[in-house]
Design a protein around this motif. Structure first.
Motif: not given
Ligand code: ADP
Length: 329
Positions: A295-314
């Motif tokens: 993912g991106t956080e500002g200009e930085r690339l980050v790694q986010v666990p898939l189960d966090v990605v899919t279980k959290t609403e943006k």
């Protein structure tokens, strides 16, 4: 996030769910970075449909020529109901293993990531996800591939509509994509100078919009543009126009932008984002990380666990909606 120890020699790449401009740039980056790292790269056609049907082929450097500027996805994309069942996933996993593929890169939205997470949990296939969706509604990444292009495509249309709205002193409601999220609507609204933005999770009412338009008329405004995210029912702008007519007598013209927002040549921002994410996905797999999304956080690339990605609403950016409102005085 998970780790795996196995040394990888062959990786697979697939696009899944809704297509988005910039997916080709991501495929190109995965293939070319993979080959530069002495990996073999295989393309899986039509996402999980191709995995189940064993539609898997090697990709070479030259297959990637002249695709960076093209919208859509050269690997095709798909939706598979069979893959939603454990037997379907077992068949897909067996084909991946039989093709000698050690790990995969999945380019798609949150549904595709749920599938990727299941393949890791149930069949230990290491997968790294790249967020590709015009809606920008993926938790864990400020931006998704295709969003910038979709916003700019919609904006171009709105600028044209503004010309005719201003010439005829008219009120227009422009419907943009966004079933559950208002990211396209809020960005297009602020960049296009819209008076009011209706999003699926926003609090703008027809009454509030009418009041805002009337205040504008008193200040000498002769034309207005309202933006509506389609929500659960595409064509919602017609209902809003009807309601405005009934409650105020004002006549609103409707323009539904629809699927044109999905297509077209990706913007430079989307091509660069896709290229960086593609390279980072391969790099993560080589380091033994999987079950994550880049993912991106500002200009930085980050790694986010898939189960966090899919279980959290943006959440939509409500501050942008209030700002658009304030600026359209
Ligand atoms: P997107 O990836 O754009 O959100 P979808 O929601 O249509 O698109 O998901 C794409 C595909 O991912 C689906 O057709 C299905 O095969 C698979 N998928 C979606 N949700 C799940 C799930 N909960 N478990 C396993 N596979 C899933």
């Amino acid at each position: 996030m998970a780790n795996f120890n196995q040394k990888i020699k062959r990786i697979g790449v697939y696009t899944s769910g809704g297509d988005a401009p910039g997916m080709n740039a991501a495929i190109r980056a995965v293939v070319r970075v993979g080959i530069a790292q002495n990996l073999e790269v295989y393309g899986i056609h039509s996402g999980y449909v191709g995995m189940i049907e064993n539609s898997i082929q090697p990709l070479h450097l030259r297959d990637m020529a002249n695709i960076i500027q093209r919208g859509g996805t050269m690997l095709k994309t798909g939706r598979s109901t069979d893959f939603m069942k454990p037997e379907g996933r077992a068949k897909a996993a067996a084909h991946i293993k039989a093709a000698g593929i050690d790990a995969c890169v999945c380019i798609g939205g949150d549904g595709s990531f749920r599938g990727a997470h299941a393949l890791w949990e149930e069949h230990q296939i290491p997968i790294v996800g790249i967020p590709g969706t015009i809606d920008n509604d993926i938790f864990g990444s400020d931006k998704t591939i295709g969003f910038d292009t979709a916003v700019n495509t919609a904006l171009e249309a709105i600028d044209r509509i503004r010309d005719t709205a201003a010439s005829h002193d008219r009120l227009f409601i422009v419907e943009v994509m966004g079933r559950n999220s208002g990211f396209i609507a809020s960005h297009v609204g602020i960049a296009g100078g819209a008076e009011e933005i209706f999003t699926p999770d926003g609090n703008v009412t027809v009454e509030k919009a009418i009041e805002h338009i009337k205040e504008g008329i008193l200040r000498g405004k002769t034309s207005s543009i309202l933006i509506a995210a389609e929500g659960q029912k595409p064509g919602r702008a017609y209902d809003l126009a009807d309601s405005i007519r009934k409650k105020s007598g004002m006549d609103a013209k409707v323009c539904i932008l629809g699927h044109q927002q999905r297509g077209g040549s990706p913007t430079a921002a989307d091509r660069i984002l896709a290229s960086r994410m593609g390279a980072a996905a391969v790099d993560s797999l080589l380091k033994g990380f999987c079950d994550i999304m880049i993912g991106t956080e500002g200009e930085r690339l980050v790694q986010v666990p898939l189960d966090v990605v899919t279980k959290t609403e943006k959440k939509s950016q409500m501050d942008l909606i209030s700002l658009a409102n304030l600026l359209a005085t």
